[in-house]
Scaffold this active site. Structure first.
Site, PDB file in Angstrom:
ATOM      1  N   ALA A 285       2.898   5.049   4.541  1.00 21.84           N
ATOM      2  CA  ALA A 285       1.572   3.956   4.286  1.00 21.84           C
ATOM      3  C   ALA A 285       1.548   3.901   2.795  1.00 21.84           C
ATOM      4  O   ALA A 285       1.966   4.728   2.154  1.00 21.84           O
ATOM      5  CB  ALA A 285       0.322   4.257   5.071  1.00 21.84           C
ATOM      6  N   ASN A 288      -2.300   0.163  -1.544  1.00 20.53           N
ATOM      7  CA  ASN A 288      -2.653  -0.825  -2.113  1.00 20.53           C
ATOM      8  C   ASN A 288      -4.260  -1.333  -2.021  1.00 20.53           C
ATOM      9  O   ASN A 288      -4.633  -1.388  -0.811  1.00 20.53           O
ATOM     10  CB  ASN A 288      -1.867  -2.120  -1.620  1.00 20.53           C
ATOM     11  CG  ASN A 288      -0.519  -1.942  -1.321  1.00 20.53           C
ATOM     12  OD1 ASN A 288       0.214  -1.541  -2.073  1.00 20.53           O
ATOM     13  ND2 ASN A 288      -0.276  -1.950  -0.044  1.00 20.53           N
ATOM     14  N   GLU A 321      -4.916   7.572   2.649  1.00 20.71           N
ATOM     15  CA  GLU A 321      -4.743   6.158   2.065  1.00 20.71           C
ATOM     16  C   GLU A 321      -5.985   5.572   1.408  1.00 20.71           C
ATOM     17  O   GLU A 321      -6.243   5.224   0.162  1.00 20.71           O
ATOM     18  CB  GLU A 321      -4.072   5.134   2.619  1.00 20.71           C
ATOM     19  CG  GLU A 321      -2.713   5.554   3.284  1.00 20.71           C
ATOM     20  CD  GLU A 321      -1.644   5.785   2.229  1.00 20.71           C
ATOM     21  OE1 GLU A 321      -1.588   5.351   1.097  1.00 20.71           O
ATOM     22  OE2 GLU A 321      -1.092   6.865   2.389  1.00 20.71           O
TER      23      GLU A 321
END
Length: 879
Positions: A285, A288, A321
């Site tokens: 992953a 962003n 993430e």
């Protein structure tokens, strides 16, 4: 340099760093991908701030055609002077483009406007092409991005270094029926002027961030309705037809976002959050900001058919993430040598969030497995410091390894537990508040925690970050039982260079760490268990004991990144009291340290087998996983009559635990109980050679149960594969291709590599270079095939013969990782071939990782040569 100073990079110091007095402030980027032609066109205006006059501007660009460029000096007013670009010089080696101007720019504001084109590549990096087959059987194409570490330059010209933070206003020109998403919220979608069938999708301007965090995805995708998470709209975006697999990710994401905002004391820094499932993705992953991308298997899930381990993996990755949204995105490392801190802290925080989300999963105990993997690499002479100099893009790519993630997370956890959770969090909050929207060095974090706690944090952590390896703490009782003596030296495995005689170079035994050590002891007088913290900052210390101790354990709750080597009497006492008086993670650590002592040559393999038998009453999933891993390693070096004797001993160790748990799921089972049943069932059917279990596994895969137990089904897949026929191999291929979930697809795909027939493995590895296997999954397949105890040599022959084709087709970041499978090729003749091959073949993006695999192979060769005959003799003598 403070966060507001302009970076002044010296080209002489590092040819890969951008020269010149230039800092980006804002990007206005428009891109138009052509999915059918696999190309894209773009225009970018980069608002710059110059700290000195210059006649050249350099930025990064790779695999792009520059069509035109111009510079506007001062503001972008209508009458602003435009300065011609007289030369455009592309340098593929340093991955940059230099624009020479007709006259020098003055210090101050300037704007560089560039038109360019590129190709949507199939290498899973930069701006690339991905495909999936929809519910109607039609192949669909998307264009997506992966920029970390240094691949934004493949999508648009930019100053592609992490300390060049800027804001981004992104627009995408797309076919009217296609979905488009980027980092910030969509602010408009309108018909493109004079472009029938085209829409312009404009997104809000982002916060200032590094180029590697930019993302944009275009294709036939769908999105869930947004859910409101304290004012932040959150969605899951997915290939058409997979909406039914999105609910769990939304649940985890919402919990996690709130958890981190509370922990950090800072609101989420983006204006929305999309979790995007990408069919082809080289990493697991990518963080962003506002547009987090995932492999489908790590986002889209049906909890009813997924094992606890698979569900834990999905949860961890989402949490990892989202932890980055603050630690990495809001505050970013200045240069790639500091990437370890981003990833280590996110790994630490993923477990922190998972433990809060599902306390019953006992996440910190499960972390023992990851810590073991880090220990395993860090025991080698070819290990590296957690932080080391990074020069080139290839160096940056090589940073993404087990030492960055797992060892880094382990030393962060060690520091947190030594300082105290509240004090540690205070330091983290101070660090993020001081450096929000900026960039930092590693020492900035230690200084913030030190300021918040008053402890010598930088001195402690420097000893762990800037030298490789870790200590083993030797534990002994001296002075007639009145004194505990703790001493440290660097831990290392016993190894061999492949010729049976030459030892691996000795570890540096003079290495020393400042060890935040927590130990516990049980008083032999009143049975009370007490705990004590010690900062071991010298080779050895003596600690007076108030009472004689029944046992002493020197890594309380397994929070330290060090091993323990106990005097024989102390080790025996711990083994005998482990089940009743040590926690699960402490029992895990005891087993793990004993197995490590076998690899180090300090204990014999049979000592581990006897220890395993002493753990007959063990009930914890992680402890059993560690015991079984050791038994599996022994099974690889024993065959013939001794192998049969070992299988009998293994059945004797595992069967009582399996029978005590029960063959069928019960209503009162915890999630970990269910997972343990599957682990024990699989071990009995594979290394235990239990024919009844093997038969039941085949039944479980053929019956159409109304509510199949995921753990037993997954275990059955591996059991059948390990004993499977060519007909079952073909059946697994069919099941893989028709699997209803990403987890089931990968379950069958991976199991194909376990079939014992060399002809089937030869067929499988050839498939890895065809469209039958996605390039993101081929490395997993090759790694597992190389590890096959019956046919790994066949896989190695394929790898060595097809090296050029493999390294051309597969993502560059995956080459060193799939080569982990060579560690199991421990027959001396095969190991010699492997070592010889890599004398003339390189892996530029993972040279350090490859060196570690090769040394670990030598350790396994040495284990086989040292223990196979000795263990076989003990096994046959004891029958």
């Amino acid at each position: 340099m403070t966060d507001t100073e302009l970076p002044q990079h010296s080209n002489d110091a590092n040819p890969f760093r951008l020269p010149g007095p230039v800092r980006p402030v804002r990007y206005d980027l428009t891109l138009e991908p052509d999915l059918e032609a696999a190309t894209f066109a773009g225009e970018v205006t980069i608002d710059l701030l110059l700290s000195a006059a210059t006649k050249t501007i350099s930025c990064n660009a790779l695999d792009l055609d520059i069509l035109a460029a111009e510079v506007v000096e001062g503001s972008l007013a209508d009458d602003a002077p435009t300065i011609a670009v007289t030369q455009v010089a592309l340098d593929p080696e340093t991955e940059r483009v230099t624009f020479t101007l007709s006259r020098a720019l003055s210090a101050g504001e300037a704007h560089l406007r560039i038109r360019f084109t590129g190709v949507l590549n199939d290498k899973l990096r930069g701006f690339y092409r991905s495909t999936f087959t929809d519910t109607d059987g039609i192949e669909q194409v998307i264009a997506t991005t992966q920029f970390e570490a240094t691949d934004a330059r493949r999508a648009f010209p930019c100053l592609d270094e992490p300390d060049h933070k800027a804001s981004f206003a992104i627009s995408l020109i797309v076919d009217e029926e296609l979905f488009a998403v980027s980092n910030a919220r969509e602010i408009s979608r309108t018909a493109a002027p004079n472009r029938p069938g085209k829409h312009i999708v404009c997104f809000a301007e982002t916060i200032v961030m590094s180029t590697y965090l930019v993302a944009f995805i275009v294709g036939p995708l769908e999105a869930t309705d947004p859910i409101d998470v304290d004012g932040i709209p959150m969605r899951v975006i997915f290939p058409k037809g997979k909406r039914h697999l999105t609910a769990y990710a939304l649940e985890v994401g919402a919990f996690c976002l709130r958890h981190f905002a509370n922990y950090y004391g800072i609101a989420y820094p983006g204006d929305k959050l999309d979790l995007v499932a990408v069919p082809d993705f080289a990493f697991g992953a990518m963080e962003n900001l506002g547009c987090v991308t995932f492999r489908e298997i790590l986002l889209l899930v049906d909890p009813a058919t997924t094992t606890q381990a698979e569900l834990l993996n999905v949860t961890d990755v989402i949490n990892h993430e989202l932890a980055h949204m603050w630690f990495g995105d809001l505050v970013t490392m200045k240069w790639w040598n500091g990437i370890w801190l981003n990833e280590a802290f996110a790994t630490f925080m993923e477990m922190h969030a998972t433990d809060a989300f599902r306390p019953q999963w006992d996440r910190w105990t499960t972390f023992g497995l990851s810590r073991t993997a880090a220990f395993d690499t860090d025991s080698l002479t070819s290990t590296r410091p957690i932080e080391y100099p990074v020069i080139s893009p290839a160096d940056a790519e090589g940073m993404f390894d087990i030492l960055t993630y797992e060892k880094g997370a382990a030393v962060v956890r060690m520091l947190e537990q030594y300082l105290g959770e509240d004090q540690f969090r205070s330091g983290i909050r101070q660090y993020l508040a001081e450096h929000a929207y900026g960039t930092t060095e590693t020492t900035d974090l230690w200084d913030a925690i030190e300021s918040a706690t008053g402890e010598p944090v930088r001195r402690i952590m420097d000893s762990w970050i800037f030298q490789g390896g870790f200590p083993v703490i030797s534990v002994d009782i001296v002075n007639d039982g009145r004194t505990l003596r703790l001493s440290q030296h660097r831990f290392g495995y016993a190894g061999d260079l492949g010729d049976g005689e030459s030892p691996i170079p000795a570890h540096d035994n003079a290495a020393q760490w400042i060890v935040p050590l927590i130990f516990s002891q049980r008083s032999a007088t009143d049975g009370v268990i007490t705990f004590e913290k010690v900062l071991l900052d010298q080779p050895s210390i003596d600690i007076d004991l108030i009472d004689p101790a029944t046992w002493i354990y020197v890594n309380t709750e397994g929070t330290g990144f060090y091993r323990a080597r106990y005097a024989p009497d102390l080790r025996s006492a711990l083994v005998s009291h482990a089940q009743a008086e040590l926690s699960s993670i402490e029992r895990y650590g005891l087993v793990d340290d004993i197995w490590a002592s076998v690899l180090a040559g300090d204990l014999e393999a049979h000592d581990f087998l006897e220890m395993a038998e002493a753990f007959a009453d063990e009930t914890d999933l992680s402890v059993w996983q560690r015991i079984i891993a050791g038994l599996n390693a022994l099974d690889r070096i024993i065959d013939g009559d001794a192998g049969s004797a070992l299988h009998t001993r293994i059945r004797g160790i595992i069967s009582p635990a399996y029978e005590r748990l029960g063959a069928e799921p019960k209503s009162g089972d915890s999630d970990r109980d269910g997972a343990l049943r599957g682990v024990l069932f699989e071990a009995l059917g594979t290394i235990g050679g239990n024919l009844d279990v093997q038969s039941r596994a085949r039944v479980l895969l053929t019956i159409d149960a109304l509510d199949p137990d995921p753990a037993l089904v997954a275990a059955s897949v591996n059991i059948v594969a390990a004993t499977g026929t060519s007909e079952e191999f073909d059946d697994f291929i069919t099941r893989m291709k028709t699997a209803p979930t990403p987890q089931e697809e990968l379950r069958y795909l991976g199991a194909l590599a376990d079939f014992p027939d060399p002809d089937l493995i030869a067929r499988l590895v050839r498939m890895s270079l065809t469209d039958d296997v996605r390039s993101q999954n081929a490395p997993l397949l090759l790694r597992r095939a190389l590890s096959n105890p019956d046919a790994g040599e066949i896989a190695w022959f394929f790898v060595s013969s097809e090296w050029e084709a493999i390294t051309t087709r597969l993502p560059s970041n995956s080459i060193a990782r799939f080569l982990e499978g060579i560690r199991g090729l421990s027959k001396p003749s095969v190991a010699a071939e492997v070592l010889s091959f890599f004398e003339t073949h390189e892996v530029p993006q993972g040279d350090k990782i490859l060196a570690q695999h090769l040394e670990r192979l030598e350790v396994n060769v040495a284990l086989r040569q040292r223990e196979s005959v000795r263990l076989a003799r003990r096994l046959l003598h004891n029958r």
